[in-house]
Design a protein around this motif. Structure first.
Motif, PDB file in Angstrom:
ATOM      1  N   THR A 125      -7.493  10.927   6.663  1.00 28.27           N
ATOM      2  CA  THR A 125      -8.127  11.210   5.381  1.00 28.27           C
ATOM      3  C   THR A 125      -8.155  12.712   5.120  1.00 28.27           C
ATOM      4  OG1 THR A 125      -9.469   9.209   5.553  1.00 28.27           O
ATOM      5  CG2 THR A 125     -10.255  10.911   4.031  1.00 28.27           C
ATOM      6  N   ASP A 127      -5.073  13.871   3.791  1.00 33.42           N
ATOM      7  CA  ASP A 127      -4.703  13.164   2.568  1.00 33.42           C
ATOM      8  C   ASP A 127      -3.527  12.213   2.812  1.00 33.42           C
ATOM      9  OD1 ASP A 127      -5.131  12.472  -0.094  1.00 33.42           O
ATOM     10  OD2 ASP A 127      -3.659  13.920  -0.817  1.00 33.42           O
ATOM     11  N   ASP A 163      -2.685   8.093   3.775  1.00 34.64           N
ATOM     12  CA  ASP A 163      -3.228   6.737   3.710  1.00 34.64           C
ATOM     13  C   ASP A 163      -3.780   6.335   5.074  1.00 34.64           C
ATOM     14  OD1 ASP A 163      -3.733   4.015   3.398  1.00 34.64           O
ATOM     15  OD2 ASP A 163      -1.627   3.480   3.060  1.00 34.64           O
ATOM     16  N   SER A 164      -5.081   6.036   5.131  1.00 32.31           N
ATOM     17  CA  SER A 164      -5.713   5.654   6.397  1.00 32.31           C
ATOM     18  C   SER A 164      -6.002   4.154   6.469  1.00 32.31           C
ATOM     19  CB  SER A 164      -7.012   6.444   6.602  1.00 32.31           C
ATOM     20  OG  SER A 164      -7.957   6.113   5.594  1.00 32.31           O
ATOM     21  N   SER A 165      -5.348   3.380   5.601  1.00 30.42           N
ATOM     22  CA  SER A 165      -5.567   1.932   5.610  1.00 30.42           C
ATOM     23  C   SER A 165      -5.152   1.328   6.947  1.00 30.42           C
ATOM     24  CB  SER A 165      -4.755   1.266   4.497  1.00 30.42           C
ATOM     25  OG  SER A 165      -3.365   1.351   4.792  1.00 30.42           O
ATOM     26  N   ASN A 191      -1.413   1.013   7.304  1.00 25.43           N
ATOM     27  CA  ASN A 191      -0.738   2.269   7.622  1.00 25.43           C
ATOM     28  C   ASN A 191      -0.983   2.662   9.081  1.00 25.43           C
ATOM     29  OD1 ASN A 191       0.986   4.243   6.346  1.00 25.43           O
ATOM     30  ND2 ASN A 191      -0.646   5.714   6.731  1.00 25.43           N
TER      31      ASN A 191
END
Length: 103
Positions: free
Chosen positions: A47, A50, A52-54, A57
């Motif tokens: 995060t 910046d 994607d920390s889904s 991913n």
């Protein structure tokens, strides 16, 4: 995905070699006031950069970095293994990462 991490780290360092920079200090400076605890949370680290920390991913990144896939996806154990793998790989690419963050 790891290449994107390297790209973001290089941007953070003004494109100077990671070996010539205090990466931890730069990340700490970037994290000031955000509430992100990037040293202990791979989600916060991604995060902060910046990225994607889904879970999807992170799962893809864990495959890329050869994190054992027998650890349950999204679990604290998988996230910790991924965090260690990311910092170890950054160190392998010249980042000044203290052993305490990658062991």
């Amino acid at each position: 995905i790891f290449e994107k991490i390297l790209e973001k780290v290089r941007e953070l360092l003004g494109n100077k070699p990671m070996s010539d920079a205090d990466l931890v200090a730069e990340l700490d400076k970037k994290a000031e006031g955000t509430g992100l605890n990037w040293k202990v949370s791979v989600v916060d680290f991604l995060t902060l950069l910046d990225i994607d920390s889904s879970r999807e991913n992170r799962d893809a990144l864990s495959v890329e970095l050869a994190v054992p896939q027998d650890i349950k996806s999204g679990s604290p154990a998988r996230n910790e293994a991924l965090r260690l793998a990311v910092f170890k790989k950054l160190a392998e690419n010249g980042g000044n990462i203290p052993a305490s963050l990658s062991d």
